[in-house]
Design an enzyme around this catalytic site. Structure first.
Site, PDB file in Angstrom:
ATOM      1  N   HIS A   1       0.846  -1.193   0.000  1.00  0.00           N
ATOM      2  CA  HIS A   1       0.000   0.000   0.000  1.00  0.00           C
ATOM      3  C   HIS A   1       0.879   1.239   0.000  1.00  0.00           C
ATOM      4  O   HIS A   1       1.486   1.565   1.013  1.00  0.00           O
ATOM      5  CB  HIS A   1      -0.875   0.043   1.259  1.00  0.00           C
ATOM      6  CG  HIS A   1      -1.764  -1.153   1.412  1.00  0.00           C
ATOM      7  ND1 HIS A   1      -2.325  -1.520   2.605  1.00  0.00           N
ATOM      8  CD2 HIS A   1      -2.194  -2.066   0.508  1.00  0.00           C
ATOM      9  CE1 HIS A   1      -3.066  -2.606   2.436  1.00  0.00           C
ATOM     10  NE2 HIS A   1      -2.997  -2.965   1.174  1.00  0.00           N
TER      11      HIS A   1
HETATM   12  C1  LIG Z   1      -0.321  -7.367  -4.020  1.00  0.00           C
HETATM   13  C2  LIG Z   1      -1.256  -6.264  -3.648  1.00  0.00           C
HETATM   14  C3  LIG Z   1      -2.397  -6.554  -2.935  1.00  0.00           C
HETATM   15  C4  LIG Z   1      -3.296  -5.554  -2.578  1.00  0.00           C
HETATM   16  N1  LIG Z   1      -4.441  -5.893  -1.922  1.00  0.00           N
HETATM   17  C5  LIG Z   1      -5.332  -4.944  -1.605  1.00  0.00           C
HETATM   18  C6  LIG Z   1      -6.564  -5.279  -0.995  1.00  0.00           C
HETATM   19  O1  LIG Z   1      -6.882  -6.454  -0.773  1.00  0.00           O
HETATM   20  N2  LIG Z   1      -7.400  -4.274  -0.657  1.00  0.00           N
HETATM   21  C7  LIG Z   1      -7.106  -2.973  -0.910  1.00  0.00           C
HETATM   22  O2  LIG Z   1      -7.891  -2.125  -0.548  1.00  0.00           O
HETATM   23  N3  LIG Z   1      -5.950  -2.630  -1.512  1.00  0.00           N
HETATM   24  C8  LIG Z   1      -5.068  -3.579  -1.867  1.00  0.00           C
HETATM   25  N4  LIG Z   1      -3.903  -3.246  -2.504  1.00  0.00           N
HETATM   26  C9  LIG Z   1      -3.614  -1.844  -2.756  1.00  0.00           C
HETATM   27  C10 LIG Z   1      -4.295  -1.304  -3.963  1.00  0.00           C
HETATM   28  O3  LIG Z   1      -4.233  -2.215  -5.033  1.00  0.00           O
HETATM   29  C11 LIG Z   1      -3.612  -0.019  -4.323  1.00  0.00           C
HETATM   30  O4  LIG Z   1      -3.747   0.863  -3.274  1.00  0.00           O
HETATM   31  C12 LIG Z   1      -4.219   0.599  -5.512  1.00  0.00           C
HETATM   32  O5  LIG Z   1      -4.080  -0.224  -6.610  1.00  0.00           O
HETATM   33  C13 LIG Z   1      -3.581   1.869  -5.843  1.00  0.00           C
HETATM   34  O6  LIG Z   1      -4.245   2.351  -6.944  1.00  0.00           O
HETATM   35  P1  LIG Z   1      -3.710   3.551  -7.748  1.00  0.00           P
HETATM   36  O7  LIG Z   1      -4.861   4.051  -8.526  1.00  0.00           O
HETATM   37  O8  LIG Z   1      -3.044   4.489  -6.824  1.00  0.00           O
HETATM   38  O9  LIG Z   1      -2.587   2.989  -8.709  1.00  0.00           O
HETATM   39  P2  LIG Z   1      -2.331   1.562  -9.337  1.00  0.00           P
HETATM   40  O10 LIG Z   1      -3.485   0.664  -9.205  1.00  0.00           O
HETATM   41  O11 LIG Z   1      -1.023   1.129  -8.808  1.00  0.00           O
HETATM   42  O12 LIG Z   1      -2.196   1.891 -10.894  1.00  0.00           O
HETATM   43  C14 LIG Z   1      -1.201   2.686 -11.438  1.00  0.00           C
HETATM   44  C15 LIG Z   1      -1.050   2.281 -12.905  1.00  0.00           C
HETATM   45  O13 LIG Z   1      -0.341   3.308 -13.568  1.00  0.00           O
HETATM   46  C16 LIG Z   1       0.518   2.740 -14.496  1.00  0.00           C
HETATM   47  N5  LIG Z   1       1.604   3.708 -14.735  1.00  0.00           N
HETATM   48  C17 LIG Z   1       2.519   4.138 -13.841  1.00  0.00           C
HETATM   49  N6  LIG Z   1       3.330   5.041 -14.401  1.00  0.00           N
HETATM   50  C18 LIG Z   1       2.941   5.195 -15.681  1.00  0.00           C
HETATM   51  C19 LIG Z   1       3.400   5.979 -16.766  1.00  0.00           C
HETATM   52  N7  LIG Z   1       4.435   6.831 -16.641  1.00  0.00           N
HETATM   53  N8  LIG Z   1       2.776   5.867 -17.954  1.00  0.00           N
HETATM   54  C20 LIG Z   1       1.721   5.013 -18.113  1.00  0.00           C
HETATM   55  N9  LIG Z   1       1.258   4.240 -17.101  1.00  0.00           N
HETATM   56  C21 LIG Z   1       1.848   4.329 -15.900  1.00  0.00           C
HETATM   57  C22 LIG Z   1       0.986   1.461 -13.870  1.00  0.00           C
HETATM   58  O14 LIG Z   1       1.393   0.534 -14.852  1.00  0.00           O
HETATM   59  C23 LIG Z   1      -0.258   1.004 -13.112  1.00  0.00           C
HETATM   60  O15 LIG Z   1      -1.004   0.094 -13.871  1.00  0.00           O
HETATM   61  C24 LIG Z   1      -3.006  -4.225  -2.903  1.00  0.00           C
HETATM   62  C25 LIG Z   1      -1.850  -3.918  -3.629  1.00  0.00           C
HETATM   63  C26 LIG Z   1      -0.976  -4.926  -4.013  1.00  0.00           C
HETATM   64  C27 LIG Z   1       0.232  -4.569  -4.786  1.00  0.00           C
END
Ligand SMILES: Cc1cc2nc3c(=O)[nH]c(=O)nc-3n(C[C@H](O)[C@H](O)[C@H](O)COP(=O)(O)OP(=O)(O)OC[C@H]3O[C@@H](n4cnc5c(N)ncnc54)[C@H](O)[C@@H]3O)c2cc1C
Ligand SMILES: *[C@@H]1O[C@H](CO)[C@@H](O)[C@H](O)[C@H]1NC(C)=O
Ligand SMILES: *[C@@H]1O[C@H](CO)[C@@H](O)[C@H](O)[C@H]1NC(C)=O
Ligand SMILES: *[C@@H]1O[C@H](CO)[C@@H](O)[C@H](O)[C@H]1NC(C)=O
Length: 749
Positions: free
Chosen positions: A679
């Site tokens: 996270h």
């Molecule tokens: C193994 C794991 C288990 C988890 N389990 C849970 C759970 O059970 N419950 C829960 O609430 N949360 C969980 N989380 C946390 C949750 O998934 C994250 O908090 C959430 O995904 C974050 O979302 P986000 O929108 O910030 O970014 P992300 O979902 O991380 O997405 C960011 C995306 O941006 C893309 N990206 C980055 N830089 C660039 C760029 N320069 N150009 C183009 N694309 C780019 C990446 O490829 C990625 O796909 C878990 C996380 C992990 C890793």
């Protein structure tokens, strides 16, 4: 919708070919592998020794004792011949093990790679060897028992680079072993996909394609969203359904259910940021972040918790009153309802029952927790590498298909290098995004080296730019775009986790069943301000646990690893009060993390470790490991007291109390204690005043126009609960604001 196919196993996703490792001298590699062999050595009884240098011998008595222990401890012990084969095996004889190690090194950031190389090279000389090992004979020429003793002495040392060097080398060995050793996986009865594998229907995403040309391609849209993870996917649906043209780009690729879950090696490579192996600069923290189509939503453990009252109040008190409104609650409910978040269909696995039943026996608070599985039972623990059944309502199953139906367009394999601005009207006004598109290969795969695939520079012109690249990447993209706000990249919260694992006399197969379906919350507020720990189950795909498993000797490790089928793992998930920061590596530009759990936060984590051990004990665990260096596992003297029903002293059993004291005394000091984080939050923090954060209360980047951030990076502080739902609700709010503004602007024209 595509068709449901009839596969017995997911289609393989091969790894790209590996480079030749020529950036290091042969002797450097030799030293590394000599040490890896010492971490997980081939072991034989002394009378069977055939290679004095490369085998570790033990006495017949010790050999017999080890096997007797295995027969006693395991529900499904291997027969003696298999046991012998397992102990005798040298992991580095397996080409997959070698490749696994080389791949990690190949993708390690230059600065860390140089440090390791320097240390290994020094050891190849006599004086260097004396300094590092206490022997003039270079370590690669030493017999295995000396090499093991060197590793042991490093792990016991409390200063200098020794314990960190040992930790890194042993972690490399453990990861490659648990991911890539076929005999090991056979003995613990692990396969990389659920037994009853049947891929669900996949959505037929149409991704934009570009020709091969030197000239940049140009695309126009109302809204461009960088990142298809939880934040980006929610924005895409909201804005597309509001009638705006939306383009979602991600540097990762889409993998349909027929390819999921991936095996541990491909999954780490194709679904995670930095090949699944990002470490904080001081090595104290192992960081998991999703990077693929669907981002963290494709790999997350599906636990779907709403933001708690005390966190909402804390954020409201910081000048963000929205978090204390019914409007925010509507956002939370909307995303939960859409994904079918529910605890009505949960079937708990053993690990989650230990938390529930154990808490009840100790008078603690624990309950079943909802998952976003569309109101279906989802008894699968391997979604860590993607959900093959498509029951988990991740972005690729729900949000992104819905936005496609509303007209959204998509580009996979697009790395956004910077946001484009026009300076005309005084303020920096975002007008689009520039980046590089890397095509799939001719066969539609992604395993061909990048140099042999079409690459095209693409400019996307847009009225609104939304950055949803996650907490590690969003701040870097803003910085690359020339924004100078000093808050960008700061305020990195991680929910640092310590680990506990326990063996029960029960056939558990811990990788089966919902990953997290219950939580104990008794210790979540240790300071009256909402800082503390939640006790949760750990994902039990083997490498996740085994990469950090305590190591005291090669024999102990090999014996303990065999018990995996009877083990369960737990995390003490800490809502961190203190924070770190992220910055770009000067050479590669990829995210580097400076984060070390503060004394305050790790004291809470330790409270969690002790509490987890108590839960395991009261539930009848026969062996308990706290992943705290310098501690021995607890072994129950009277085994077979199944489920703890007959325990007389309960958790006041004097030998257990003494062990708990030894764990507390050893302490969870970084960097040698393993911490983990899935996270990442807060690096583009929302704030009510310019100069206090990166975005305003509507997600708009301060000092700019038409540029927004919508992902977990806008959290003002750690969410305390697993962050996905909080992230989605905030993104829903931000996207609704943008949709309204765009409509107004369109009306004016
Ligand atoms: C193994 C794991 C288990 C988890 N389990 C849970 C759970 O059970 N419950 C829960 O609430 N949360 C969980 N989380 C946390 C949750 O998934 C994250 O908090 C959430 O995904 C974050 O979302 P986000 O929108 O910030 O970014 P992300 O979902 O991380 O997405 C960011 C995306 O941006 C893309 N990206 C980055 N830089 C660039 C760029 N320069 N150009 C183009 N694309 C780019 C990446 O490829 C990625 O796909 C878990 C996380 C992990 C890793
Ligand atoms: C070890 O076990 C073998 C086979 O069970 C037995 O023959 C041998 O005597 C044992 N050795 C010792 C030292 O206990
Ligand atoms: C986690 O997975 C669920 C189910 O797949 C999905 O709905 C959700 O969007 C995912 N969360 C994140 C943060 O991506
Ligand atoms: C937990 O308690 C339930 C209900 O009493 C019981 O059915 C289950 O077997 C218990 N599980 C464990 C692991 O103790």
């Amino acid at each position: 919708m595509g068709v449901t196919s009839h596969l017995a196993a997911p289609l393989p996703t091969p790894l790209p070919p590996l480079d030749d490792g020529g950036y290091w001298k042969d002797s450097t590699w030799q030293v590394l592998f000599a040490l890896l062999d010492a971490a997980i050595p081939p072991i034989v009884v002394e009378t069977a020794l055939t290679d004095k240098k490369n085998q570790l011998k033990i006495s017949e008595e010790e050999y017999n004792e080890s096997y007797a222990h295995v027969r006693e401890a395991l529900t499904h012990p291997p027969d003696l011949d298999k046991f012998k084969e397992y102990l005798r095996a040298r992991p580095s004889d397996n080409p997959r093990f070698l490749q696994n190690v080389r791949r990690v090194i190949a993708t390690t950031p230059d600065s860390a790679k140089k440090k390791l190389e320097g240390a290994l090279n020094t050891m190849t000389t006599r004086t260097g060897s004396l300094f590092f090992t206490g022997y003039c004979t270079p370590v690669q020429d030493q017999p295995l028992h000396i090499r093991q003793a060197v590793l042991q002495s490093w792990t016991k040392s409390y200063f200098g680079i020794w314990p960190i060097l040992a930790k890194s080398i042993i972690a490399l060995a453990r990861k490659a072993f648990s991911q890539a050793d076929p005999l090991y996986q056979q003995l613990i009865d692990y396969t990389d996909h659920p037994d009853s594998y049947r891929p669900g229907p996949g959505f037929d995403f149409k991704f934009m394609q570009f020709d091969n040309s030197e000239e940049p391609a140009t695309v126009e849209t109302d809204v461009v969203i960088v990142g298809s993870g939880c934040g980006g996917a929610v924005c895409a649906k909201v804005l597309a359904e509001a009638g705006h043209s939306v383009l979602v780009v991600d540097k990762g690729y889409y993998f349909p259910p027929s390819q999921l879950p991936m095996n541990q090696e491909s999954g780490s490579h194709f679904l995670y940021e930095g090949n699944g192996l990002i470490q904080s600069d001081d090595t104290s923290m192992a960081i998991l972040a999703g990077s693929c189509w669907g981002g963290g939503g494709t790999v997350n453990w599906s636990l779907s918790l709403q933001t708690q009252g005390f966190v909402r109040q804390e954020w409201a008190n910081q000048g963000l009153p929205f978090f204390a409104t019914a409007e925010f609650q509507r956002c939370l409910d909307r995303v939960c309802e859409y994904m079918g978040v529910s605890d009505a269909h949960i079937r708990h696995n053993h690990g989650s029952e230990v938390i529930l039943n154990g808490s009840r026996k100790l008078g603690w608070m624990a309950k079943a927790e909802p998952q976003n599985t569309g109101g279906q039972e989802h008894y699968c623990g391997q979604c860590h590498f993607g959900c093959g059944s498509a029951e988990k309502q991740g972005p690729t199953v729900s949000w992104l298909p819905a936005s496609a139906k509303a007209g959204a367009k998509f580009i996979e394999g697009f790395h956004a290098s910077k946001v484009l601005f026009s300076e005309e009207s005084g303020a920096k006004t975002a007008i689009g995004v520039e980046g590089t598109w890397l095509a799939r290969d001719k066969d539609g795969g992604v395993s061909t080296p990048e140099a042999n695939r079409v690459q095209r520079s693409v400019r996307i012109m847009a009225k609104k730019v939304i950055v949803s690249a996650g907490s590690l990447q969003s701040p870097l993209l803003l910085q690359r775009s020339g924004l100078k706000n000093r808050h960008i990249g700061r305020n990195l919260h991680m929910h640092p986790c310590n680990y506990v694992c326990a063996r029960f006399h029960k056939d558990i197969k811990p990788w089966e069943g919902g990953i997290i379906t219950s939580i104990c919350s008794t210790f979540e507020n240790m300071d009256g301000k909402g800082h503390g720990v939640k006790l949760e189950t750990m994902n039990m795909v083997p490498y996740v646990m085994m990469s950090n498993f305590p190591w005291t000797s090669g024999l102990d490790f090999k014996i303990d690893a065999l018990k995996y089928r009877n083990m369960n793992g737990y995390i003490a998930l800490t809502r961190d009060r203190d924070s770190g920061y992220v910055f770009p590596d000067p050479v590669s530009g990829s995210p580097r993390v400076v984060y070390r759990a503060s004394d305050f936060d790790r004291a809470n984590a330790m409270t969690g470790v002790i509490a987890l051990a108590k839960l395991c004990y009261i539930q009848g665990a026969e062996e308990i490991w706290a992943f705290i260096p310098g501690t021995q596992p607890f072994r129950r003297s009277k085994p077979r007291d199944v489920e703890g029903e007959k325990m007389d002293h309960g958790i006041n059993d004097p030998s257990f109390v003494a062990w708990l004291e030894s764990v507390e005394k050893a302490g969870n000091k970084p960097p040698i204690t393993p911490f983990g984080s899935a996270h990442q939050m807060g690096t583009c923090r929302m704030a009510s005043y310019e100069g206090e954060g990166v975005v305003d209360s509507h997600g708009k980047v301060w000092e700019t126009r038409d540029l927004y951030v919508a992902d977990a990076s806008v959290f003002p502080s750690a969410s305390g609960v697993n962050p996905m739902i909080t992230n989605m609700a905030i993104s829903d709010w931000i996207a609704r604001g943008i949709a309204k503004e765009l409509s107004l602007e369109k009306d004016k024209q």
